[in-house]
Design a protein around this motif. Structure first.
Motif, short mmCIF file in Angstrom:
data_model
loop_
_atom_site.label_atom_id
_atom_site.label_comp_id
_atom_site.label_asym_id
_atom_site.label_seq_id
_atom_site.Cartn_x
_atom_site.Cartn_y
_atom_site.Cartn_z
N GLU A 171 44.05 44.82 39.96
CA GLU A 171 43.25 44.40 38.91
C GLU A 171 43.54 45.03 37.35
O GLU A 171 44.64 45.64 37.30
N LEU A 172 42.97 44.43 36.47
CA LEU A 172 42.98 44.91 35.00
C LEU A 172 41.83 45.20 34.53
O LEU A 172 40.94 44.38 34.83
N PRO A 173 41.70 46.29 33.77
CA PRO A 173 40.37 46.61 32.93
C PRO A 173 39.95 45.53 32.30
O PRO A 173 40.89 45.01 31.37
N GLY A 174 38.59 45.18 32.13
CA GLY A 174 38.15 44.52 31.11
C GLY A 174 38.20 42.96 31.71
O GLY A 174 37.87 42.06 31.22
N CYS A 175 38.86 42.70 32.97
CA CYS A 175 39.21 41.55 33.46
C CYS A 175 37.64 40.81 34.23
O CYS A 175 37.28 41.87 35.28
N PRO A 176 36.97 40.01 33.66
CA PRO A 176 35.67 39.61 34.21
C PRO A 176 35.77 39.07 35.70
O PRO A 176 34.94 39.38 36.43
N PHE A 177 36.87 38.67 36.24
CA PHE A 177 37.02 38.03 37.53
C PHE A 177 37.20 39.30 38.33
O PHE A 177 36.69 39.32 39.41
N CYS A 178 38.13 40.43 37.85
CA CYS A 178 38.12 41.60 38.50
C CYS A 178 36.86 42.32 38.85
O CYS A 178 36.47 42.88 39.97
N ALA A 179 35.85 42.37 37.62
CA ALA A 179 34.62 42.98 37.62
C ALA A 179 33.84 42.19 38.94
O ALA A 179 32.95 42.93 39.25
N LYS A 180 33.99 40.94 39.09
CA LYS A 180 33.18 40.16 40.13
C LYS A 180 33.45 40.70 41.36
O LYS A 180 32.39 41.01 42.20
N VAL A 181 34.57 40.70 41.67
CA VAL A 181 35.27 41.40 42.96
C VAL A 181 34.73 42.71 43.14
O VAL A 181 34.25 43.20 44.33
N LYS A 182 35.08 43.67 42.08
CA LYS A 182 34.41 45.07 42.20
C LYS A 182 32.87 44.98 42.56
O LYS A 182 32.52 46.13 43.22
N ASN A 183 32.24 44.35 42.10
CA ASN A 183 30.84 44.26 42.09
C ASN A 183 30.50 43.96 43.55
O ASN A 183 29.64 44.67 44.33
N LYS A 184 31.14 43.14 44.06
CA LYS A 184 31.02 42.53 45.37
C LYS A 184 31.35 43.77 46.33
O LYS A 184 30.64 44.07 47.32
N LEU A 185 32.35 44.37 46.03
CA LEU A 185 32.93 45.56 47.04
C LEU A 185 31.90 46.58 47.00
O LEU A 185 31.66 47.39 47.97
N SER A 186 31.38 46.94 45.85
CA SER A 186 30.47 47.87 45.75
C SER A 186 29.15 47.54 46.48
O SER A 186 28.41 48.51 47.14
N GLU A 187 28.54 46.52 46.30
CA GLU A 187 27.38 45.75 46.85
C GLU A 187 27.43 46.04 48.44
O GLU A 187 26.61 46.42 48.99
N LEU A 188 28.79 45.72 48.94
CA LEU A 188 28.90 45.81 50.33
C LEU A 188 29.16 47.42 50.87
O LEU A 188 29.38 47.72 52.13
N GLY A 189 29.11 48.12 49.83
CA GLY A 189 29.85 49.68 50.38
C GLY A 189 31.09 50.00 50.66
O GLY A 189 31.08 50.83 51.40
N LEU A 190 32.00 49.12 50.38
CA LEU A 190 33.25 49.15 50.67
C LEU A 190 34.20 50.13 49.88
O LEU A 190 34.15 50.00 48.63
N GLU A 191 34.75 50.81 50.61
CA GLU A 191 36.00 51.82 49.72
C GLU A 191 37.15 51.05 49.69
O GLU A 191 37.67 50.31 50.46
N TYR A 192 37.94 51.12 48.53
CA TYR A 192 39.09 50.55 48.25
C TYR A 192 40.20 51.30 47.18
O TYR A 192 39.61 52.20 46.37
N GLU A 193 41.29 50.89 47.38
CA GLU A 193 42.13 51.58 46.47
C GLU A 193 42.66 50.53 45.40
O GLU A 193 42.77 49.36 45.54
N SER A 194 42.32 51.08 44.12
CA SER A 194 42.49 50.08 42.89
C SER A 194 43.98 50.46 42.54
O SER A 194 44.27 51.50 42.21
N ARG A 195 44.64 49.38 42.05
CA ARG A 195 45.92 49.49 41.63
C ARG A 195 45.94 48.66 40.33
O ARG A 195 45.69 47.11 40.11
N GLU A 196 46.09 49.30 39.16
CA GLU A 196 45.76 48.70 37.66
C GLU A 196 47.47 47.90 37.79
O GLU A 196 48.30 48.66 37.70
N VAL A 197 47.44 46.52 37.36
CA VAL A 197 48.28 46.03 36.80
C VAL A 197 48.80 46.07 35.35
O VAL A 197 47.95 46.10 34.73
N PRO A 198 49.99 45.85 34.86
CA PRO A 198 50.28 45.88 33.52
C PRO A 198 49.66 44.80 32.75
O PRO A 198 49.38 43.63 33.20
N ARG A 199 49.28 44.83 31.42
CA ARG A 199 48.86 43.64 30.83
C ARG A 199 49.76 42.33 30.69
O ARG A 199 49.29 41.45 30.69
#
Length: 85
Positions: free
Chosen positions: A8-36
């Motif tokens: 993912e990339l901070p500030g990415c609205p598409f990434c936020a959509k996925v993160k919201n679903k992960l949170s809603e489902l209570g799933l743990e995940y590893e975040s890997r930030e990509v270069p801009r």
């Protein structure tokens, strides 16, 4: 280590959509930030064939690099949601 990895990339609205679903489902995940810079996103390109984010890896279900936020959200709902078997 979590079997779910989100590129993912901070500030990415598409990434936020996925993160919201992960949170809603209570799933743990590893975040890997990509270069801009798309040119520097070699790791995400190697696993998904493209440089856009988000990209999801789910080792438990042999998902090696799923792109597209809509596809990822649908996959998470189908695989881990209330109706999942």
């Amino acid at each position: 280590m979590s079997e779910l990895v989100l590129y993912e990339l901070p500030g990415c609205p598409f990434c936020a959509k996925v993160k919201n679903k992960l949170s809603e489902l209570g799933l743990e995940y590893e975040s890997r930030e990509v270069p801009r810079s798309h040119g520097e996103r070699t790791e995400v390109e190697e696993i998904s064939g493209q440089t856009g984010v988000p990209v999801l890896v789910d080792e438990a279900h042999d998902v090696d690099g799923m792109p597209e936020s809509g596809d990822i959200v649908a996959y998470l709902e189908e695989t881990y949601g209330a109706g999942a078997s």
